[in-house]
Write an enzyme that holds these catalytic residues in place. Structure first.
Site, PDB file in Angstrom:
ATOM      1  N   HIS A 128       0.848  -1.121   0.096  1.00 40.49           N
ATOM      2  CA  HIS A 128      -0.040  -0.098  -0.072  1.00 40.49           C
ATOM      3  C   HIS A 128       0.818   1.167   0.062  1.00 40.49           C
ATOM      4  CE1 HIS A 128      -3.311  -2.740   1.014  1.00 40.49           C
ATOM      5  NE2 HIS A 128      -4.186  -1.683   0.716  1.00 40.49           N
ATOM      6  N   LYS A 132      -0.996   5.145   4.611  1.00 36.94           N
ATOM      7  CA  LYS A 132      -2.020   4.151   5.253  1.00 36.94           C
ATOM      8  C   LYS A 132      -1.554   3.924   6.724  1.00 36.94           C
ATOM      9  CE  LYS A 132      -3.924  -0.250   4.791  1.00 36.94           C
ATOM     10  NZ  LYS A 132      -5.484   0.210   5.039  1.00 36.94           N
TER      11      LYS A 132
HETATM   12  N1  LIG Z   1     -13.137  -0.865   1.957  1.00 31.87           N
HETATM   13  C1  LIG Z   1     -12.426  -0.350   0.706  1.00 31.87           C
HETATM   14  O1  LIG Z   1     -12.479  -0.594  -0.530  1.00 31.87           O
HETATM   15  C2  LIG Z   1     -11.352   0.761   1.036  1.00 31.87           C
HETATM   16  C3  LIG Z   1     -11.111   1.044   2.452  1.00 31.87           C
HETATM   17  N2  LIG Z   1     -10.101   2.028   2.552  1.00 31.87           N
HETATM   18  C4  LIG Z   1     -10.201   2.544   4.111  1.00 31.87           C
HETATM   19  O2  LIG Z   1     -10.984   3.552   4.472  1.00 31.87           O
HETATM   20  C5  LIG Z   1     -10.189   4.361   5.250  1.00 31.87           C
HETATM   21  C6  LIG Z   1      -9.968   5.515   4.910  1.00 31.87           C
HETATM   22  O3  LIG Z   1      -8.736   5.746   4.015  1.00 31.87           O
HETATM   23  P1  LIG Z   1      -8.276   7.039   3.235  1.00 31.87           P
HETATM   24  O4  LIG Z   1      -9.639   7.669   2.717  1.00 31.87           O
HETATM   25  O5  LIG Z   1      -7.193   6.412   2.726  1.00 31.87           O
HETATM   26  O6  LIG Z   1      -7.960   7.952   4.521  1.00 31.87           O
HETATM   27  P2  LIG Z   1      -7.783   9.349   4.735  1.00 31.87           P
HETATM   28  O7  LIG Z   1      -6.830   9.565   5.907  1.00 31.87           O
HETATM   29  O8  LIG Z   1      -7.478   9.965   3.457  1.00 31.87           O
HETATM   30  O9  LIG Z   1      -9.322   9.999   5.034  1.00 31.87           O
HETATM   31  C7  LIG Z   1      -9.950   9.600   6.256  1.00 31.87           C
HETATM   32  C8  LIG Z   1     -10.725  10.924   6.571  1.00 31.87           C
HETATM   33  O10 LIG Z   1     -11.471  10.733   7.771  1.00 31.87           O
HETATM   34  C9  LIG Z   1     -11.456  11.893   8.371  1.00 31.87           C
HETATM   35  N3  LIG Z   1     -11.757  11.564   9.941  1.00 31.87           N
HETATM   36  C10 LIG Z   1     -11.041  11.205  11.028  1.00 31.87           C
HETATM   37  N4  LIG Z   1     -12.025  11.203  12.037  1.00 31.87           N
HETATM   38  C11 LIG Z   1     -13.132  11.402  11.724  1.00 31.87           C
HETATM   39  C12 LIG Z   1     -14.368  11.589  12.455  1.00 31.87           C
HETATM   40  N5  LIG Z   1     -14.483  11.149  13.533  1.00 31.87           N
HETATM   41  N6  LIG Z   1     -15.417  12.133  11.814  1.00 31.87           N
HETATM   42  C13 LIG Z   1     -15.386  12.283  10.348  1.00 31.87           C
HETATM   43  N7  LIG Z   1     -14.200  12.242   9.517  1.00 31.87           N
HETATM   44  C14 LIG Z   1     -13.310  11.740  10.327  1.00 31.87           C
HETATM   45  C15 LIG Z   1      -9.909  12.316   8.502  1.00 31.87           C
HETATM   46  O11 LIG Z   1      -9.919  13.698   8.889  1.00 31.87           O
HETATM   47  P3  LIG Z   1      -8.303  14.026   9.351  1.00 31.87           P
HETATM   48  O12 LIG Z   1      -7.369  13.777   8.333  1.00 31.87           O
HETATM   49  O13 LIG Z   1      -8.388  15.508   9.748  1.00 31.87           O
HETATM   50  O14 LIG Z   1      -8.046  12.999  10.340  1.00 31.87           O
HETATM   51  C16 LIG Z   1      -9.743  12.255   6.827  1.00 31.87           C
HETATM   52  O15 LIG Z   1     -10.301  13.335   6.254  1.00 31.87           O
HETATM   53  C17 LIG Z   1      -9.317   3.597   5.866  1.00 31.87           C
HETATM   54  O16 LIG Z   1      -9.487   2.559   6.942  1.00 31.87           O
HETATM   55  C18 LIG Z   1      -8.797   2.757   4.827  1.00 31.87           C
HETATM   56  O17 LIG Z   1      -8.115   1.274   4.970  1.00 31.87           O
HETATM   57  C19 LIG Z   1      -9.319   2.805   1.745  1.00 31.87           C
HETATM   58  C20 LIG Z   1      -9.586   2.423   0.352  1.00 31.87           C
HETATM   59  C21 LIG Z   1     -10.448   1.338  -0.064  1.00 31.87           C
HETATM   60  O1  LIG Z   2      -5.995   2.352   3.098  1.00 33.78           O
HETATM   61  C1  LIG Z   2      -6.236   1.944   1.920  1.00 33.78           C
HETATM   62  O2  LIG Z   2      -5.650   2.481   0.854  1.00 33.78           O
HETATM   63  C2  LIG Z   2      -6.963   0.640   1.472  1.00 33.78           C
HETATM   64  N1  LIG Z   2      -7.642   0.261   2.640  1.00 33.78           N
HETATM   65  C3  LIG Z   2      -8.242  -0.994   2.581  1.00 33.78           C
HETATM   66  C4  LIG Z   2      -7.817  -2.036   3.277  1.00 33.78           C
HETATM   67  O3  LIG Z   2      -7.191  -1.827   4.461  1.00 33.78           O
HETATM   68  O4  LIG Z   2      -7.727  -3.425   2.968  1.00 33.78           O
HETATM   69  C5  LIG Z   2      -8.673  -1.468   1.313  1.00 33.78           C
HETATM   70  C6  LIG Z   2      -7.626  -1.247   0.254  1.00 33.78           C
HETATM   71  O5  LIG Z   2      -6.648  -2.221   0.519  1.00 33.78           O
HETATM   72  C7  LIG Z   2      -7.050   0.374   0.275  1.00 33.78           C
END
Ligand SMILES: NC(=O)C1=CN([C@@H]2O[C@H](COP(=O)(O)OP(=O)(O)OC[C@H]3O[C@@H](n4cnc5c(N)ncnc54)[C@H](OP(=O)(O)O)[C@@H]3O)[C@@H](O)[C@H]2O)C=CC1
Ligand SMILES: O=C(O)C1=N[C@H](C(=O)O)C[C@H](O)C1
Length: 242
Positions: A128, A132
């Protein structure tokens, strides 16, 4: 949308905004009030935040009778059981916890589950982007649990491994009985290899998300379908005809 300013949240806001049959009625991030979602009349919430806050967000959705499509990682059996308990008095409400919304990743997990019983050895390598927060990835942990369960159901014993001396971490993290290795590299988005081995052969299943748009068709499918899937669902495959 919860986590609207994040990497995934911003992409979801764009994708939902471009869908003719869907509307973003509220988009909140850290520091904003969750009550804005209920005040705006949201019917479905999408959560891409972080493992340390996601349970509070799901609880909010359940308490306010809003379906929740959850992509955030960090769900283990204990957390899933807790969410299922919250849903018991809410028979019409749906929560989907999907470790990965990319179709190839969903298929790869299913293929891994199918292959598991035929191989003595199985290990997962997830790769990744370096921003992350969690390791191993939710996808890798879910894949490892599926393989472990399939191995157990097939009556397979421990994997062959003569390691007697080990630098801490050299053999990865143990999830169930499967070793998971986590790489964090600039330039990557989200990638996974599941490697199986048995006498004289190996099988490698590899999936690459080259762009976060790869997750959007799955997210949109979930948003459109969740009202027809009450209760707790784990994995997008619960919504697909696989
Ligand atoms: N299921 C899937 O297909 C996928 C899952 N993911 C997962 O999604 C999650 C997010 O990934 P990603 O977008 O890369 O992460 P980011 O850090 O880019 O985004 C997370 C966002 O959530 C905000 N946040 C944190 N705490 C809160 C809260 N209490 N209320 C509202 N917003 C909040 C953060 O703000 P701040 O930065 O200010 O803390 C940030 O803007 C991870 O767990 C990742 O593993 C990612 C990609 C695909
Ligand atoms: O944090 C990410 O980027 C992603 N998170 C998810 C995970 O933890 O599996 C899904 C994907 O791998 C991207």
């Amino acid at each position: 949308m919860i986590g609207a300013r994040g990497r995934m949240g911003a992409e979801v806001v764009r994708a939902v905004g471009a869908a003719p049959d869907l509307e973003v009625v509220a988009a909140v991030d850290a520091g904003d009030r969750l009550s804005d979602l209920a005040d705006a009349g949201a019917r479905v919430v999408v959560d891409f935040t972080s493992p340390d806050v996601v349970m509070d967000n799901v609880r909010f959705c359940v308490d306010n009778d809003i379906h929740a499509v959850v992509g955030t990682s960090g769900f283990d059996a204990g957390r899933l059981a807790e969410v299922a308990g919250w849903l018991e008095p809410k028979p019409g409400l749906g929560v989907l916890v999907a470790p990965n919304f990319a179709i190839g990743a969903v298929l790869s997990m299913r293929f891994a589950e199918l292959a598991a019983r035929y191989y003595e050895s199985a290990e997962v390598i997830e790769l990744h982007h370096p921003r992350k927060l969690d390791a191993p990835s939710g996808t890798a942990a879910h894949t490892a649990r599926l393989i472990s369960r399939a191995r157990e159901a097939a009556g397979l014993g421990p994997m062959p491994d003569a390691t007697a001396q080990e630098e801490p971490g050299a053999r990865g993290a143990l999830v169930g009985d499967v070793r998971v290795h986590s790489l964090r590299l600039s330039g990557l988005i989200a990638h996974q290899e599941v490697v199986f081995g048995t006498e004289g052969e190996t099988l490698t299943l590899r999936h690459d998300s080259l762009d976060r748009t790869s997750f959007m068709p799955g997210v949109l499918l979930a948003v459109r379908s969740i009202a027809g899937h009450p209760g707790l669902s784990v994995g997008l495959d619960a919504y697909l005809d696989l």
